[in-house]
Design a protein around this motif. Structure first.
Motif, PDB file in Angstrom:
ATOM      1  N   ARG A  56     -13.310  -3.379  13.209  1.00 24.18           N
ATOM      2  CA  ARG A  56     -12.920  -4.719  12.479  1.00 24.18           C
ATOM      3  C   ARG A  56     -12.575  -4.106  10.999  1.00 24.18           C
ATOM      4  NH1 ARG A  56     -17.359  -6.900  15.649  1.00 24.18           N
ATOM      5  NH2 ARG A  56     -18.687  -6.667  13.911  1.00 24.18           N
ATOM      6  N   LEU A  57     -13.209  -3.257  10.560  1.00 23.98           N
ATOM      7  CA  LEU A  57     -12.726  -2.797   9.024  1.00 23.98           C
ATOM      8  C   LEU A  57     -11.618  -1.931   8.915  1.00 23.98           C
ATOM      9  CD1 LEU A  57     -13.762  -2.436   6.178  1.00 23.98           C
ATOM     10  CD2 LEU A  57     -14.799  -0.172   6.686  1.00 23.98           C
ATOM     11  N   LEU A  58     -11.278  -1.296  10.157  1.00 27.30           N
ATOM     12  CA  LEU A  58      -9.950  -0.791  10.223  1.00 27.30           C
ATOM     13  C   LEU A  58      -8.735  -1.581  10.306  1.00 27.30           C
ATOM     14  CD1 LEU A  58      -8.486   2.036  10.538  1.00 27.30           C
ATOM     15  CD2 LEU A  58      -8.579   1.671  12.730  1.00 27.30           C
ATOM     16  N   THR A  59      -8.826  -2.533  10.539  1.00 28.09           N
ATOM     17  CA  THR A  59      -7.977  -3.993  10.708  1.00 28.09           C
ATOM     18  C   THR A  59      -7.665  -4.409   9.214  1.00 28.09           C
ATOM     19  OG1 THR A  59      -8.456  -4.702  13.079  1.00 28.09           O
ATOM     20  CG2 THR A  59      -7.208  -5.971  11.601  1.00 28.09           C
ATOM     21  N   TYR A  60      -8.665  -4.846   8.515  1.00 28.71           N
ATOM     22  CA  TYR A  60      -8.771  -5.156   7.393  1.00 28.71           C
ATOM     23  C   TYR A  60      -8.212  -3.969   6.040  1.00 28.71           C
ATOM     24  CZ  TYR A  60     -11.186  -9.505   8.393  1.00 28.71           C
ATOM     25  OH  TYR A  60     -11.476 -10.475   8.865  1.00 28.71           O
ATOM     26  N   THR A  61      -8.559  -2.637   6.408  1.00 27.10           N
ATOM     27  CA  THR A  61      -8.144  -1.583   5.559  1.00 27.10           C
ATOM     28  C   THR A  61      -6.495  -1.409   5.898  1.00 27.10           C
ATOM     29  OG1 THR A  61     -10.219  -0.374   6.098  1.00 27.10           O
ATOM     30  CG2 THR A  61      -8.506   0.991   5.683  1.00 27.10           C
ATOM     31  N   SER A  62      -6.197  -1.687   7.033  1.00 25.40           N
ATOM     32  CA  SER A  62      -4.510  -1.462   7.060  1.00 25.40           C
ATOM     33  C   SER A  62      -4.146  -2.564   6.315  1.00 25.40           C
ATOM     34  CB  SER A  62      -4.109  -1.475   8.668  1.00 25.40           C
ATOM     35  OG  SER A  62      -4.800  -0.563   9.351  1.00 25.40           O
ATOM     36  N   LYS A  63      -4.328  -3.530   6.308  1.00 20.51           N
ATOM     37  CA  LYS A  63      -3.843  -4.742   5.770  1.00 20.51           C
ATOM     38  C   LYS A  63      -3.950  -4.466   4.066  1.00 20.51           C
ATOM     39  CE  LYS A  63      -4.525  -8.204   9.216  1.00 20.51           C
ATOM     40  NZ  LYS A  63      -5.310  -9.522   9.297  1.00 20.51           N
ATOM     41  N   LEU A  64      -5.242  -4.265   3.464  1.00 17.93           N
ATOM     42  CA  LEU A  64      -5.349  -3.970   2.225  1.00 17.93           C
ATOM     43  C   LEU A  64      -4.610  -2.720   1.680  1.00 17.93           C
ATOM     44  CD1 LEU A  64      -9.417  -4.474   2.063  1.00 17.93           C
ATOM     45  CD2 LEU A  64      -7.597  -5.745   0.824  1.00 17.93           C
ATOM     46  N   LEU A  65      -4.301  -1.696   2.438  1.00 14.31           N
ATOM     47  CA  LEU A  65      -3.642  -0.506   1.783  1.00 14.31           C
ATOM     48  C   LEU A  65      -2.193  -0.995   1.914  1.00 14.31           C
ATOM     49  CD1 LEU A  65      -5.581   2.494   3.448  1.00 14.31           C
ATOM     50  CD2 LEU A  65      -5.630   1.458   1.378  1.00 14.31           C
ATOM     51  N   SER A  66      -1.741  -1.683   2.986  1.00 15.13           N
ATOM     52  CA  SER A  66      -0.489  -2.060   2.822  1.00 15.13           C
ATOM     53  C   SER A  66      -0.113  -2.999   1.594  1.00 15.13           C
ATOM     54  CB  SER A  66      -0.171  -2.815   4.040  1.00 15.13           C
ATOM     55  OG  SER A  66       1.267  -3.237   4.263  1.00 15.13           O
ATOM     56  N   LEU A  67      -1.037  -3.857   1.428  1.00  8.82           N
ATOM     57  CA  LEU A  67      -0.674  -4.788   0.179  1.00  8.82           C
ATOM     58  C   LEU A  67      -0.890  -3.888  -1.051  1.00  8.82           C
ATOM     59  CD1 LEU A  67      -3.045  -7.888   1.277  1.00  8.82           C
ATOM     60  CD2 LEU A  67      -0.528  -7.818   0.947  1.00  8.82           C
ATOM     61  N   LYS A  68      -1.597  -2.985  -1.074  1.00 10.53           N
ATOM     62  CA  LYS A  68      -1.481  -2.188  -2.298  1.00 10.53           C
ATOM     63  C   LYS A  68      -0.295  -1.613  -2.483  1.00 10.53           C
ATOM     64  CE  LYS A  68      -3.958   1.973  -3.878  1.00 10.53           C
ATOM     65  NZ  LYS A  68      -2.739   3.181  -3.619  1.00 10.53           N
ATOM     66  N   GLU A  69       0.197  -1.094  -1.470  1.00  3.86           N
ATOM     67  CA  GLU A  69       1.646  -0.372  -1.623  1.00  3.86           C
ATOM     68  C   GLU A  69       2.578  -1.541  -1.990  1.00  3.86           C
ATOM     69  OE1 GLU A  69       4.589   2.192   1.076  1.00  3.86           O
ATOM     70  OE2 GLU A  69       2.649   1.757   1.754  1.00  3.86           O
ATOM     71  N   ASP A  70       2.464  -2.650  -1.558  1.00  6.32           N
ATOM     72  CA  ASP A  70       3.540  -3.555  -1.791  1.00  6.32           C
ATOM     73  C   ASP A  70       3.447  -4.134  -3.430  1.00  6.32           C
ATOM     74  OD1 ASP A  70       4.480  -3.639   0.735  1.00  6.32           O
ATOM     75  OD2 ASP A  70       3.470  -5.576   1.419  1.00  6.32           O
ATOM     76  N   MET A  71       2.079  -3.928  -3.931  1.00  2.00           N
ATOM     77  CA  MET A  71       1.712  -4.341  -5.280  1.00  2.00           C
ATOM     78  C   MET A  71       2.597  -3.545  -6.164  1.00  2.00           C
ATOM     79  SD  MET A  71      -1.746  -4.960  -6.960  1.00  2.00           S
ATOM     80  CE  MET A  71      -2.174  -3.258  -6.596  1.00  2.00           C
ATOM     81  N   GLU A  72       2.255  -2.374  -5.934  1.00  5.60           N
ATOM     82  CA  GLU A  72       2.704  -1.201  -6.370  1.00  5.60           C
ATOM     83  C   GLU A  72       4.321  -1.231  -6.541  1.00  5.60           C
ATOM     84  OE1 GLU A  72       0.820   2.366  -4.722  1.00  5.60           O
ATOM     85  OE2 GLU A  72      -1.001   2.220  -5.795  1.00  5.60           O
ATOM     86  N   GLN A  73       4.816  -1.457  -5.677  1.00  3.54           N
ATOM     87  CA  GLN A  73       6.118  -1.360  -5.612  1.00  3.54           C
ATOM     88  C   GLN A  73       7.210  -2.555  -5.960  1.00  3.54           C
ATOM     89  OE1 GLN A  73       8.147   1.027  -2.572  1.00  3.54           O
ATOM     90  NE2 GLN A  73       6.219   2.061  -1.847  1.00  3.54           N
ATOM     91  N   SER A  74       6.351  -3.568  -5.882  1.00  2.00           N
ATOM     92  CA  SER A  74       7.069  -4.898  -6.190  1.00  2.00           C
ATOM     93  C   SER A  74       7.337  -4.892  -7.467  1.00  2.00           C
ATOM     94  CB  SER A  74       6.165  -6.127  -5.799  1.00  2.00           C
ATOM     95  OG  SER A  74       5.017  -6.043  -6.667  1.00  2.00           O
ATOM     96  N   VAL A  75       6.785  -4.256  -8.657  1.00  2.00           N
ATOM     97  CA  VAL A  75       6.969  -4.093  -9.882  1.00  2.00           C
ATOM     98  C   VAL A  75       7.756  -3.012 -10.418  1.00  2.00           C
ATOM     99  CG1 VAL A  75       4.859  -5.444 -10.721  1.00  2.00           C
ATOM    100  CG2 VAL A  75       4.988  -2.824 -10.588  1.00  2.00           C
ATOM    101  N   GLN A  76       8.720  -2.436  -9.425  1.00  2.00           N
ATOM    102  CA  GLN A  76       9.459  -1.297  -9.561  1.00  2.00           C
ATOM    103  C   GLN A  76      10.763  -1.312  -8.574  1.00  2.00           C
ATOM    104  OE1 GLN A  76       7.001   2.181  -8.420  1.00  2.00           O
ATOM    105  NE2 GLN A  76       5.499   1.852 -10.147  1.00  2.00           N
TER     106      GLN A  76
END
Length: 289
Positions: A63-83
């Protein structure tokens, strides 16, 4: 909880061992072990089953792995959305069905232009690739068109015709009922089309044999192991050499579209946007004999 802890947790889950994760990250094993124990303490539950062959996820870990994949994907989106003006770079993980004939041209055009991108390709059947895109395991995938979930957006790539191939000229399509069908596993769009045709004809194949690659399917058809339903573009040479004969089905079963899919709610980074642009810059037509 730190993102690095989640990244380590995800990698250990993928590798199945502390040793494998440590080697990948160039960390000492004790560092990986302490990070996992720290995360388990924060979650107040074991995340892995430890055994002689390595480590496997507990139900809570899954269950944690499912949330982890989403969180890390959102982190990457966040970092790149301002670039948004940056040159495409970093990882790009793309899935594909086996028989995308124009894929080499698309990939070649993309990697030659964007050399900072680390592109990885994974093969599978349509159903599993759609699932991997939805679960943030892939940035996008080439699949056969179908009814997609609302979270998916698709981009047209090309259309072509599917034909039934056999080692001999069948006297009629009814003869297919006595043949073994050579195909990919459940979830393949080609297989689903052929099974729909059998159902509508109130027929059933005598046997189904599953294979992992298109090359193996075609070689098996050549030696008479059975028949297959494949893109006409893949059998032109074999047909010209009279190693295989093809049999057409009505358009509702044979005309099929390949599309590129991605999650609708994922930020379009320069890396994925330029990949989509590369697809759209190429014009492909329906393959025929």
């Amino acid at each position: 909880m730190e993102f690095k802890d989640l990244e380590i947790f995800q990698l250990v889950a993928e590798k199945g061992t502390i040793t494998g994760a440590a080697r990948e990250l160039n960390y000492v094993q004790s560092n990986i072990t302490s990070r996992i124990r720290k995360l388990e303490a924060e979650m107040k539950t074991p995340l892995f089953n430890r055994h002689r062959r390595g480590m496997s996820l507990t139900p809570e870990g899954k269950r944690l792995l499912t949330y982890t994949s989403k969180l890390l994907s959102l982190k990457e989106d966040m970092e790149q959305s301002v670039q948004t003006d940056q040159e495409p770079s970093g990882k790009l993980e793309i899935g594909t069905i086996e028989s995308v004939i124009h894929l080499p041209k698309i990939l070649s055009s993309y990697v030659k232009q964007y050399k900072k991108v680390d592109l990885s390709l994974f093969t599978g059947v349509t159903e599993s690739l759609v699932s991997d895109v939805l679960n943030h395991k892939l940035d996008g995938a080439f699949v056969t068109e179908r009814d997609f979930p609302s979270d998916i957006i698709s981009h047209n790539v090309f259309e072509e015709e599917l034909v039934i191939v056999s080692d001999t000229n069948l006297s009629s399509v009814e003869a297919l009922q006595d043949k073994t069908v050579l195909c990919f596993s459940e979830g393949c769009g080609y297989r689903a089309r052929l099974m729909n045709w059998f159902k509508d004809q109130q027929m059933k194949p005598s046997k189904i044999m599953e294979f992992g690659t298109l090359e193996t399917i075609l070689r098996s058809a050549v030696v008479g192991l059975g028949v297959a339903f494949v893109p006409i573009s893949e059998v032109k040479k074999l047909h010209e050499e009279r190693q295989l004969y093809f049999h057409s089905l009505p358009e509702q079963y044979s005309k099929i579209r390949t599309v590129f899919i991605r999650r609708k709610d994922t930020h379009l980074t320069p890396t994925i946007q330029k990949f989509i642009d590369t697809i759209e810059e190429n014009e492909f037509t329906i393959a025929s004999m």
